[in-house]
Design a protein around this motif. Sequence first.
Motif: not given
Length: 567
Positions: A297-304, A137-143, A378-380, A384-386
């Motif tokens: 736009n939701l994809a930019w917020v949380c792709g998962a 859950a923290a990763l989804l916010l952090a990334a 991995a996907l997150t 985020a990096g891309w």
Amino acid sequence: MLPPMSVPPAAAAPVAPHTGTTRGSARQRLAGWIRGPRGQIFGLALAHMAAATWVLTSREVVDDEGYLAFTGARLWLDAPLAAFFALKLHPVVSVLQAPWAALGWRAWLVGHVLTGGLAVALLGSAVRRFGGRGPLAALLLAASPALVVASAAGQSNVDGLLLVCAALYAAARAAERAPPPSPVGASAARPPGAWVPWAGVLGVLLSLCPWARVETVLGAFALGVFALWRLPTGRRALAVGAALFPLAYGVGGALYHGDALFVLHYPPSVPQGVPLNESIYDFPATLADSAASVARNLAWVCGAWPLIFARGWSRLPAMGRLGLALSVGVTTAMTLVPLTGGFFDFPWPRYLLVLLPWLALTVGLAVRHRTLARVVVALTLVTAGWTLSTPQRHWRLGFVAPTEAEAQALRVLRGGVTAGRVFTTNMRVALALQQDSERTPGRPQVVFLPGHDVQLELFSLLNHANGQFDALTRSFARVFLGRTVWTCALPDLALTTADRLVVGADPRRTLLLPDAVLAAVADPGPRFGDELQLWRPRGGRLQPRWPPPLPPRAMRAFCAAPAAVGP
């Protein structure tokens, strides 16, 4: 049987006699903590702050929404009573972040980087205490690219998200049952934080959410009702805590405005929308358009986000079902509200950040298989990096740094204008030049020319009868971008040949200052892409327009008091 919201307490273990702590065992405990969930959550919070700091330091941050939030806090410092009872200025955010605002724009940005990191840590800890995958859950916010950019840009949406994450953490602590009695001879020490009345803290945090960001109201209300229904203890403290701030603010606001219904008469946004904005922006016109915008736009917020459905409704724990219901409900609301033309007109990623805590909570409780969790990680990280490594024009996340055209205009102005004033309708150009003048004394004065939407919102959302409008417009002209000149004051302002006009192709500018008005007093200069153009005044005075259906009294109101036009 435990109440549905409760967190099962860990089994108590007899406390071994103290035999001394070796340096090796201390290192082992530290290494275990780092590898464990709490260490991972802490590391992700640091990683989020590092990513936001990279955005902050690798480019010139001149986000207009962040600067407007900064201005709200500066207004509270300059005119505290008037600003505190102006819902448009997000009063809770203004007060909480006022120390950073007092230190300046860069400090404001640093404060919001820390705010984003704290939100990551709180949500991850909350999900861990609820029995889910806290680090995930923290990763989804952090990334989240949207949250990284919002933290770096100082947007008030981050403050609203922090309050929701803090409320979820308080809910997790309030749901924990007291540990079983310790064995005879064992230590009776209470767990850290056990002395805090978490139910009351939860109530206070929930009551602050809507006054920080109005879009948090649905989630705050649902979590409050859920907690009253499910908490094992502390329901009275929760109710009292939730009532304190609204009652105090309501009574104080009623006395200040002389109106018990001031929340309805002076709301945070223009309910019917700003006139002519629908012809300026490409707002969604149909349900299909709005749904497509939200999905994109939701994809930019949380792709998962699709993983909120990873487990069936009946297999989710109680908090998971709440998170899933709110994820769907808030998404539906964010899809429908733009079609009304009020409160907010387009589902920008920063508005959709209100969904991020609920999405991350649900995914953290729904994903149980380790393999699936690793795929999400991995996907997150790749997404985020891309996103953050591509040019900003592909982000669709907001204008954190000057666009290419704005950067060209800034190079010309910084290299060729050493005297006079720079008049501009572009907030990011004005902010960049204002930062120059603060760092290097003697730079040209910046004069910002606000559009009709800024002026109409201030006119519509502030109280004229009790002096709030006059107090805040005077303060606004002092603290906003060096100097602000309202449309009504332009005919009284003489231009000189040393001045420069930098105006955009934005329809908001052409509505008030069409090219014919500019050509009457200035000669056109170079264009910078399709966005900006430089004009060189010959002398004279601008004669702006204020076309219908814009109410004439809205323009005149800003010049009713001479001090309101700026220093």
